[in-house]
Design a protein around this motif. Structure first.
Motif, PDB file in Angstrom:
ATOM      1  N   GLY A   1       0.758  -1.238   0.000  1.00 20.17           N
ATOM      2  CA  GLY A   1       0.000   0.000   0.000  1.00 20.17           C
ATOM      3  C   GLY A   1       0.786   1.283   0.000  1.00 20.17           C
ATOM      4  O   GLY A   1       0.202   2.353  -0.258  1.00 20.17           O
ATOM      5  N   GLU A   2       2.094   1.227   0.289  1.00 23.21           N
ATOM      6  CA  GLU A   2       2.814   2.483   0.473  1.00 23.21           C
ATOM      7  C   GLU A   2       2.712   3.399  -0.745  1.00 23.21           C
ATOM      8  O   GLU A   2       2.280   4.564  -0.645  1.00 23.21           O
ATOM      9  CB  GLU A   2       4.301   2.209   0.773  1.00 23.21           C
ATOM     10  CG  GLU A   2       4.556   1.576   2.122  1.00 23.21           C
ATOM     11  CD  GLU A   2       4.615   0.064   2.062  1.00 23.21           C
ATOM     12  OE1 GLU A   2       5.025  -0.558   3.051  1.00 23.21           O
ATOM     13  OE2 GLU A   2       4.230  -0.495   0.994  1.00 23.21           O
ATOM     14  N   GLU A   3       3.111   2.915  -1.900  1.00 29.84           N
ATOM     15  CA  GLU A   3       3.144   3.767  -3.097  1.00 29.84           C
ATOM     16  C   GLU A   3       1.748   4.022  -3.648  1.00 29.84           C
ATOM     17  O   GLU A   3       1.427   5.155  -4.025  1.00 29.84           O
ATOM     18  CB  GLU A   3       4.033   3.107  -4.155  1.00 29.84           C
ATOM     19  CG  GLU A   3       5.499   3.006  -3.741  1.00 29.84           C
ATOM     20  CD  GLU A   3       6.340   2.294  -4.791  1.00 29.84           C
ATOM     21  OE1 GLU A   3       5.773   1.805  -5.788  1.00 29.84           O
ATOM     22  OE2 GLU A   3       7.571   2.233  -4.596  1.00 29.84           O
ATOM     23  N   ARG A   4       0.898   2.989  -3.691  1.00 29.34           N
ATOM     24  CA  ARG A   4      -0.426   3.156  -4.309  1.00 29.34           C
ATOM     25  C   ARG A   4      -1.319   4.094  -3.502  1.00 29.34           C
ATOM     26  O   ARG A   4      -2.009   4.943  -4.054  1.00 29.34           O
ATOM     27  CB  ARG A   4      -1.100   1.795  -4.481  1.00 29.34           C
ATOM     28  CG  ARG A   4      -0.449   0.966  -5.539  1.00 29.34           C
ATOM     29  CD  ARG A   4      -1.087  -0.387  -5.736  1.00 29.34           C
ATOM     30  NE  ARG A   4      -0.219  -1.155  -6.618  1.00 29.34           N
ATOM     31  CZ  ARG A   4       0.812  -1.879  -6.200  1.00 29.34           C
ATOM     32  NH1 ARG A   4       1.060  -1.986  -4.915  1.00 29.34           N
ATOM     33  NH2 ARG A   4       1.578  -2.509  -7.065  1.00 29.34           N
ATOM     34  N   PHE A   5      -1.315   3.912  -2.197  1.00 29.41           N
ATOM     35  CA  PHE A   5      -2.154   4.767  -1.366  1.00 29.41           C
ATOM     36  C   PHE A   5      -1.676   6.214  -1.441  1.00 29.41           C
ATOM     37  O   PHE A   5      -2.487   7.152  -1.513  1.00 29.41           O
ATOM     38  CB  PHE A   5      -2.143   4.271   0.077  1.00 29.41           C
ATOM     39  CG  PHE A   5      -3.138   4.963   0.968  1.00 29.41           C
ATOM     40  CD1 PHE A   5      -4.503   4.840   0.754  1.00 29.41           C
ATOM     41  CD2 PHE A   5      -2.710   5.730   2.051  1.00 29.41           C
ATOM     42  CE1 PHE A   5      -5.422   5.474   1.575  1.00 29.41           C
ATOM     43  CE2 PHE A   5      -3.618   6.361   2.883  1.00 29.41           C
ATOM     44  CZ  PHE A   5      -4.978   6.237   2.646  1.00 29.41           C
ATOM     45  N   THR A   6      -0.365   6.400  -1.468  1.00 30.70           N
ATOM     46  CA  THR A   6       0.175   7.750  -1.594  1.00 30.70           C
ATOM     47  C   THR A   6      -0.211   8.378  -2.930  1.00 30.70           C
ATOM     48  O   THR A   6      -0.622   9.545  -3.000  1.00 30.70           O
ATOM     49  CB  THR A   6       1.708   7.723  -1.440  1.00 30.70           C
ATOM     50  OG1 THR A   6       2.044   7.232  -0.137  1.00 30.70           O
ATOM     51  CG2 THR A   6       2.298   9.118  -1.620  1.00 30.70           C
ATOM     52  N   GLN A   7      -0.107   7.612  -4.006  1.00 28.31           N
ATOM     53  CA  GLN A   7      -0.499   8.133  -5.332  1.00 28.31           C
ATOM     54  C   GLN A   7      -1.982   8.480  -5.375  1.00 28.31           C
ATOM     55  O   GLN A   7      -2.380   9.484  -5.978  1.00 28.31           O
ATOM     56  CB  GLN A   7      -0.168   7.095  -6.401  1.00 28.31           C
ATOM     57  CG  GLN A   7       1.314   6.892  -6.632  1.00 28.31           C
ATOM     58  CD  GLN A   7       1.599   5.717  -7.566  1.00 28.31           C
ATOM     59  OE1 GLN A   7       0.692   5.173  -8.185  1.00 28.31           O
ATOM     60  NE2 GLN A   7       2.866   5.341  -7.656  1.00 28.31           N
ATOM     61  N   LEU A   8      -2.788   7.661  -4.721  1.00 27.18           N
ATOM     62  CA  LEU A   8      -4.226   7.949  -4.672  1.00 27.18           C
ATOM     63  C   LEU A   8      -4.489   9.254  -3.933  1.00 27.18           C
ATOM     64  O   LEU A   8      -5.282  10.096  -4.394  1.00 27.18           O
ATOM     65  CB  LEU A   8      -4.967   6.789  -4.004  1.00 27.18           C
ATOM     66  CG  LEU A   8      -6.470   7.011  -3.740  1.00 27.18           C
ATOM     67  CD1 LEU A   8      -7.214   7.271  -5.040  1.00 27.18           C
ATOM     68  CD2 LEU A   8      -7.066   5.822  -2.995  1.00 27.18           C
TER      69      LEU A   8
ATOM     70  N   GLN B   1      -2.268   1.636 -11.287  1.00 28.96           N
ATOM     71  CA  GLN B   1      -2.299   0.175 -11.225  1.00 28.96           C
ATOM     72  C   GLN B   1      -2.475  -0.299  -9.780  1.00 28.96           C
ATOM     73  O   GLN B   1      -1.706   0.056  -8.890  1.00 28.96           O
ATOM     74  CB  GLN B   1      -1.010  -0.423 -11.799  1.00 28.96           C
ATOM     75  CG  GLN B   1      -1.043  -1.952 -11.862  1.00 28.96           C
ATOM     76  CD  GLN B   1       0.321  -2.536 -12.174  1.00 28.96           C
ATOM     77  OE1 GLN B   1       1.248  -2.448 -11.372  1.00 28.96           O
ATOM     78  NE2 GLN B   1       0.447  -3.123 -13.365  1.00 28.96           N
ATOM     79  N   GLY B   2      -3.520  -1.070  -9.555  1.00 29.17           N
ATOM     80  CA  GLY B   2      -3.754  -1.607  -8.212  1.00 29.17           C
ATOM     81  C   GLY B   2      -4.685  -0.780  -7.368  1.00 29.17           C
ATOM     82  O   GLY B   2      -4.990  -1.173  -6.235  1.00 29.17           O
ATOM     83  N   VAL B   3      -5.153   0.352  -7.866  1.00 28.01           N
ATOM     84  CA  VAL B   3      -6.171   1.150  -7.176  1.00 28.01           C
ATOM     85  C   VAL B   3      -7.478   0.963  -7.944  1.00 28.01           C
ATOM     86  O   VAL B   3      -7.599   1.391  -9.097  1.00 28.01           O
ATOM     87  CB  VAL B   3      -5.783   2.633  -7.092  1.00 28.01           C
ATOM     88  CG1 VAL B   3      -6.919   3.446  -6.476  1.00 28.01           C
ATOM     89  CG2 VAL B   3      -4.503   2.798  -6.267  1.00 28.01           C
ATOM     90  N   ILE B   4      -8.443   0.316  -7.306  1.00 27.91           N
ATOM     91  CA  ILE B   4      -9.661  -0.101  -8.001  1.00 27.91           C
ATOM     92  C   ILE B   4     -10.859   0.680  -7.469  1.00 27.91           C
ATOM     93  O   ILE B   4     -11.174   0.631  -6.279  1.00 27.91           O
ATOM     94  CB  ILE B   4      -9.914  -1.613  -7.807  1.00 27.91           C
ATOM     95  CG1 ILE B   4      -8.651  -2.418  -8.122  1.00 27.91           C
ATOM     96  CG2 ILE B   4     -11.089  -2.073  -8.656  1.00 27.91           C
ATOM     97  CD1 ILE B   4      -8.132  -2.268  -9.527  1.00 27.91           C
ATOM     98  N   ALA B   5     -11.507   1.414  -8.382  1.00 20.81           N
ATOM     99  CA  ALA B   5     -12.751   2.100  -8.043  1.00 20.81           C
ATOM    100  C   ALA B   5     -13.919   1.561  -8.857  1.00 20.81           C
ATOM    101  O   ALA B   5     -15.063   1.577  -8.408  1.00 20.81           O
ATOM    102  CB  ALA B   5     -12.612   3.604  -8.267  1.00 20.81           C
ATOM    103  N   THR B   6     -13.612   1.083 -10.051  1.00 19.39           N
ATOM    104  CA  THR B   6     -14.639   0.508 -10.939  1.00 19.39           C
ATOM    105  C   THR B   6     -14.059  -0.751 -11.574  1.00 19.39           C
ATOM    106  O   THR B   6     -12.826  -0.927 -11.622  1.00 19.39           O
ATOM    107  CB  THR B   6     -15.027   1.491 -12.055  1.00 19.39           C
ATOM    108  OG1 THR B   6     -13.929   1.621 -12.969  1.00 19.39           O
ATOM    109  CG2 THR B   6     -15.402   2.853 -11.476  1.00 19.39           C
ATOM    110  N   PRO B   7     -14.908  -1.627 -12.120  1.00 21.90           N
ATOM    111  CA  PRO B   7     -14.384  -2.823 -12.798  1.00 21.90           C
ATOM    112  C   PRO B   7     -13.403  -2.492 -13.921  1.00 21.90           C
ATOM    113  O   PRO B   7     -12.494  -3.286 -14.202  1.00 21.90           O
ATOM    114  CB  PRO B   7     -15.652  -3.495 -13.331  1.00 21.90           C
ATOM    115  CG  PRO B   7     -16.725  -3.092 -12.361  1.00 21.90           C
ATOM    116  CD  PRO B   7     -16.391  -1.670 -11.991  1.00 21.90           C
ATOM    117  N   ALA B   8     -13.555  -1.360 -14.548  1.00 27.09           N
ATOM    118  CA  ALA B   8     -12.654  -0.994 -15.646  1.00 27.09           C
ATOM    119  C   ALA B   8     -11.212  -0.847 -15.178  1.00 27.09           C
ATOM    120  O   ALA B   8     -10.272  -1.027 -15.962  1.00 27.09           O
ATOM    121  CB  ALA B   8     -13.131   0.305 -16.292  1.00 27.09           C
TER     122      ALA B   8
END
Length: 499
Positions: free
Chosen positions: A141-148, A162-169
């Motif tokens: 989660g370190e990089e993805r959560f920070t990018q989000l 990549q790896g942050v999911i809000a919709t099926p797409a």
């Protein structure tokens, strides 16, 4: 922007020596918080661990440990966060994480709710289908959560990360390998030390002294779990570590690890370390350097490997040095006492002859050794299962290797889980619980009978060793006094095996 990183209360079932909550500083959350602080993100961070309330409440056939729903909602409302990140380590606790999300949305309806962890990494669509959850984060989660957070801060609510999911797409951004769908942090030394200063470390230590330690058989007054590496190149069918940490073995350098340990000892008075690595001895040279450092402490900092180590990396000298450096016990992950099962079913590249060598080395130097075993893999015969039980009990009698044997738990994100689901080798839905498999060779009732017989024989060996080996008697009495509740349930289960 204010971020609240939350850990839900815990569901507890009273089952043997594990009949207790295990509370420790949340390593993943602390690493994310530390990474956030060193990034370009601007904001404040608060960590709320709902387990620290340390209260028990009965709910049907299980117990809840930690703050009540009312208390959780009040804490979130008081924090007034803009973003709420929820950490969940186990599929068995996912309902508590979803309940935490519901309470979070009720307490802070305008906040963005994000959830992560192994279960979510396997079932991201299940997570985002929950009305209280806005995003699911897969893998580390370190990089993805920070990018989000950086994206949200600039007003981008639909970032392509990549790896942050809000919709099926958003699944289209993932890699094709379902076991490792995202990239992982490399090198690990690029991560700062965990943000221990953001949590109440004395509270964790106090709970540990009351028997709620991060791991069972823990003798320190200020214990802590730590990871010095991530990822696993092995492909055991029952293990889901690749989904969250990948196949590549990535390790902190000896220098980083020494700095981390020194920080824990000097600032927080840590006196016991649980090395939770899946592959602590994968790089034996690195491991040897860490143990050399542990040997410099006077008095020794006690340590163990409760998550299991490989059984084929040991020499007599390595076992002796582990003992001298403060190791209280090693746990070896054997899984099966049948070489064919290891090779063809578990897919664990492990020579049982090398494991026997390790057992002899540990006995020779007086180092306690525990062993993990699993029975009930699809493809095992009843003869295989009984052979593993016999192997485990024989090594307990001959070498004092304490067996920790259990029926298979199908964990989402593993090959064996998919195999059981695809072949229909289960009754009803697959639960993340013991003994779910039904094949032409065995069913849950048959496996349960074998397991009960194992518990009875294990108790007899425990009693015999306690009566004939003085140091075992003293150790076991100490264990029972520290964990009376767990000892009661372990004894109860063993006695029920006679019925």
């Amino acid at each position: 922007m204010k971020v609240l990183l939350g850990l839900p209360n815990q569901l507890i079932r009273l089952d043997g020596m594990k009949a207790r909550p295990a509370v420790s500083p949340p390593l993943g959350v602390l690493s994310i918080a530390a990474y956030l602080r060193e990034s370009d993100w601007q904001g404040t961070i608060e960590i709320y661990d709902a387990r620290l309330g340390a209260t028990f409440r009965r709910e049907a056939d299980y117990w809840l440990f930690g703050d009540s729903d009312e208390r959780i909602e009040a804490r979130i409302r008081a924090a007034a966060p803009d973003v709420i990140g929820i950490s969940n380590l186990f599929s068995s606790q996912i309902d508590r994480a979803y309940r935490f999300a519901e309470l979070a949305k009720r307490a802070a309806p305008n906040a963005t709710v994000v959830i992560g962890g192994p279960h979510v990494s396997v079932f991201p669509l299940e997570a985002i289908a929950h009305p209280a959850i806005d995003y699911a984060v897969i893998g580390e989660g370190e990089e993805r959560f920070t990018q989000l957070l950086l994206a949200l801060q600039r007003g981008d609510t639909a970032p392509k990360i990549q790896g942050v999911i809000a919709t099926p797409a958003d699944l289209e951004l993932l890699r094709s390998n379902p076991r490792a769908p995202v990239g992982f942090t490399d090198p690990l030394d690029s991560l700062p030390l965990p943000a221990y200063d953001l949590v109440d470390m004395p509270r964790y230590f106090a709970l540990a002294r009351k028997g709620l330690s991060p791991r069972f058989r823990e003798w320190g007054k200020r214990p802590i779990s730590m990871l010095t590496s991530r990822g696993c190149p092995h492909k055991c069918v029952f293990c889901s570590i690749q989904t969250t940490m990948g196949y590549k073995f990535r390790a902190h350098s000896p220098e980083y690890t020494r700095r981390h340990i020194r920080h824990l000892v000097d600032k927080y008075g840590v006196d016991f370390i649980h090395f939770e690595d899946d592959n602590l001895v994968h790089d034996t040279g690195r491991y040897d350097e860490i143990i050399d450092f542990m040997s410099t402490f006077q008095p020794r900092i006690k340590w163990d490997t409760p998550n299991g180590v490989r059984g084929d990396a040991w020499t007599l000298d390595r076992a002796r040095r582990a003992k001298a450096s403060g190791c209280q016990f090693l746990t070896v992950a054997i899984e099966s006492g049948v070489q064919r099962v290891l090779d063809d079913i578990v897919r664990k590249r492990l020579d049982l002859a090398r494991v026997d060598d390790m057992m002899r080395y540990c006995r020779q130097v007086g180092l306690r050794l525990h062993a993990f075993y699993i029975i009930g893999f699809p493809g095992e015969t009843l003869a295989d299962i009984r052979a593993t039980v016999d192997y485990a009990l024989d090594r307990y009698r001959r070498y004092g290797v304490v067996p920790m044997l259990q029926p298979l738990i199908p964990i989402p994100g593993t090959d064996v889980y998919d195999q059981i689901a695809n072949e229909g080798w289960h009754e009803g839905t697959i639960a993340t619980e013991y003994n779910q498999v039904k094949t032409a060779d065995f069913d849950p009732a048959t496996l349960q009978a074998i397991y009960r017989d194992y518990l009875r024989k294990r108790l007899l060996i425990f009693a015999l060793r306690s009566l004939t080996v003085p140091k075992e008697l003293l150790y076991n009495l100490k264990l029972i006094l520290k964990y009376p509740g767990g000892a009661y349930y372990a004894l109860r289960n063993a006695l029920r095996a006679n019925g």
